[in-house]
Design an enzyme around this catalytic site. Structure first.
Site, mmCIF file in Angstrom:
data_model
loop_
_atom_site.group_PDB
_atom_site.id
_atom_site.type_symbol
_atom_site.label_atom_id
_atom_site.label_comp_id
_atom_site.label_asym_id
_atom_site.label_seq_id
_atom_site.Cartn_x
_atom_site.Cartn_y
_atom_site.Cartn_z
ATOM 1 N N LYS A 207 0.867 -1.318 -0.066
ATOM 2 C CA LYS A 207 -0.219 0.201 -0.136
ATOM 3 C C LYS A 207 0.616 1.169 -0.335
ATOM 4 C CE LYS A 207 0.550 -1.480 4.380
ATOM 5 N NZ LYS A 207 -0.347 -2.966 4.836
ATOM 6 N N ILE B 213 -10.475 -8.818 1.754
ATOM 7 C CA ILE B 213 -11.600 -7.944 1.493
ATOM 8 C C ILE B 213 -11.583 -7.528 0.481
ATOM 9 C CG2 ILE B 213 -13.172 -6.867 1.756
ATOM 10 C CD1 ILE B 213 -11.565 -6.429 4.755
ATOM 11 N N GLY C 181 1.202 -10.577 18.230
ATOM 12 C CA GLY C 181 2.122 -10.258 15.841
ATOM 13 C C GLY C 181 0.739 -8.976 15.492
ATOM 14 N N GLU D 218 4.024 -4.037 14.971
ATOM 15 C CA GLU D 218 5.394 -4.333 14.851
ATOM 16 C C GLU D 218 5.678 -3.847 16.180
ATOM 17 O OE1 GLU D 218 6.663 -4.158 11.728
ATOM 18 O OE2 GLU D 218 4.458 -4.471 10.354
ATOM 19 N N LYS E 251 -4.220 3.547 2.986
ATOM 20 C CA LYS E 251 -5.232 2.813 2.370
ATOM 21 C C LYS E 251 -6.120 3.659 1.460
ATOM 22 C CE LYS E 251 -4.061 -1.015 4.776
ATOM 23 N NZ LYS E 251 -4.851 -1.593 5.989
ATOM 24 N N GLY F 160 -2.924 -10.029 7.811
ATOM 25 C CA GLY F 160 -3.161 -11.932 7.831
ATOM 26 C C GLY F 160 -2.655 -12.526 6.817
HETATM 27 N N1 HSE Z 1 -0.479 -3.123 10.013
HETATM 28 C C1 HSE Z 1 -1.892 -3.737 9.061
HETATM 29 C C2 HSE Z 1 -2.731 -3.209 10.054
HETATM 30 C C3 HSE Z 1 -1.240 -4.246 8.093
HETATM 31 O O1 HSE Z 1 -3.256 -3.506 11.097
HETATM 32 O O2 HSE Z 1 -4.061 -3.768 9.030
HETATM 33 C C4 HSE Z 1 -2.542 -5.013 7.078
HETATM 34 O O3 HSE Z 1 -2.172 -3.562 5.490
#
Ligand code: HSE
Length: 414
Positions: free
Chosen positions: A100, A131, A182, A185, A200, A298
């Site tokens: 993205k 999605i 997880g 980060e 996004k 995921g």
């Molecule tokens: N870190 C992003 C989220 C990962 O939590 O949506 C997916 O883009």
């Protein structure tokens, strides 16, 4: 047979390899061609991997191999992804990406190169993970004028807010749990500061309105200032706090866009999107509201979208999939303070009753909210609707009268 390369063997890359390997036959049936992974590019070593013969550390090997027709970029980041993707497209290879950051920053430029070379540049996985949202906007909803798009576009922050709302965890504990599981980060800034959601909504806005919106053009707030007090006041008001990315087309032909926390009424469909799930509402002039819901991140959900793009690409080598938007413009996104909104305000004064009276004097009609065990001098209220600029001026006046503003959160009309 179509040969492809996968650049990046992290969470998504290994998911792509897994999905392609586990579904070889059904995918071949759908694509009407067998799809074979010829190379996997990664700087790390994966001793004992069943794909040991495919690993390479050399991008040039992929670039110079004429048999590689599609390159999957799942490395993330801009560097070296942008350079690699650009060179692949210039060398006649179609590209599928989940990146993205890349699409939000360089989408218009890369789409132009793809168009010039009659290639596909596809990125379904870049928004909403598993999605379907890019195709629905570009194809299924193509007969609509899109009035607005608003969504919960980041799973990590939605998980944190859900823990704050449901389990009364404070922000720091909820973030620590997200990291342990997880979802977040070690450096969580891209998620909690709203940058990921911003990228996004930029991609969705660019696609829906045909012109590139750059992340720097969008007013972006994260969730780091949201406290349990805010969550309790949202509940007293009749809703929840969610991190929303929103774009609206204005009569001026310019966009109103923000990424920020909002109070959403419990009646809103987006208010029920919890945990790591994403929800995206597209308001079309013919369809009305259409809501997309599912796992926005995921390994396998994201890989599923990437592989679907690869299949689509194989089916459209000769008739390129038509994804395109023009370059952006500096004044294309309006100042967010020109939008009209109501605001929740949490504040503190030496005497809360005096503070509340001052707020009423400045804001006019306001609705007071209460919670159990407020701090000394704390009071909270929801303003009427007014321009963001006016709200800012009034908040400054309130502060000038000795009131401290704890937080100010938009009331979302979704
Ligand atoms: N870190 C992003 C989220 C990962 O939590 O949506 C997916 O883009």
């Amino acid at each position: 047979m179509v040969e492809i390369a996968v650049m990046g063997y992290g969470v998504v890359g290994s998911g792509v390899v897994e999905v392609l390997t586990n579904h070889t036959e059904s995918i071949a049936k759908r694509a009407k061609e067998e799809i074979r992974i010829k190379y996997i590019l990664d700087l790390k070593d994966f001793p004992g991997s069943p794909f040991a013969d495919r690993f390479t550390k050399s991008f040039d090997t992929i670039l110079q191999d004429p048999d590689v027709k599609i390159v999957v970029e799942v490395m993330g980041g801009l560097n070296p992804s942008f350079d690699y993707v650009k060179r692949c497209l210039e060398s006649g290879k179609s590209v599928v990406t989940s990146n993205k950051e890349l699409v939000a920053a360089k989408g218009a430029e890369l789409l132009k190169i793809a168009q010039k070379n009659n290639l596909n540049f596809l990125f379904e996985a870049s928004v909403g993970g598993g999605i379907p949202i890019i195709r629905p906007i570009s194809q299924c909803l193509a007969a609509n004028d899109v009035i607005e798009i608003a969504g919960i576009l980041n799973g990590t922050t939605n998980f944190i807010l859900t823990k704050m709302i449901r389990d009364k965890m404070d922000f720091a504990d909820a973030l620590a749990l997200a990291q342990k599981l997880g979802y977040a980060e070690r450096n969580p800034a891209a998620d909690v500061e709203g940058y990921d959601a911003c990228r996004k909504i930029c991609i969705l806005a660019s696609l829906a309105y045909g012109r590139h919106v750059y992340p720097e053009q969008v007013h972006t707030e994260g969730i780091t200032d949201i406290t349990l007090a805010d969550v309790e006041y949202a509940s007293a008001w009749g809703g929840v706090v969610k991190l929303i990315g929103q774009v609206k087309m204005m009569e001026s032909g310019r966009l109103q866009m923000v990424v920020c926390p909002m109070f959403l009424s419990r009646e809103s469909q987006l208010a029920t999107v919890d945990d790591v799930f994403n929800g995206i509402m597209v308001r079309g002039d013919s369809t009305g509201d259409v809501v997309f819901y599912g796992k926005g991140a995921g390994k396998l959900p994201t890989a599923s979208a990437v592989v679907a793009d690869v299949i689509d690409c194989v089916k459209h080598f000769k008739a390129r999939k038509y994804l395109y938007w023009d370059d952006g413009a500096p004044d294309y996104v309006e100042d967010y303070r020109l939008d009209t909104m109501a605001m929740f305000v949490r504040a503190k004064a030496a005497q809360e009753e005096e503070g509340y009276k001052t707020a009423r004097k400045i804001f006019g009609e306001i609705t007071r909210l209460n919670r159990k065990n407020p701090e000394q001098g704390e009071f909270a209220f929801v303003t009427g609707s007014m321009k963001g600029q006016e709200l800012e001026e009034k908040l400054a006046r309130l502060e000038a009268e000795g009131v401290t503003i704890g937080n100010a959160i938009r009331i979302g009309d979704l």
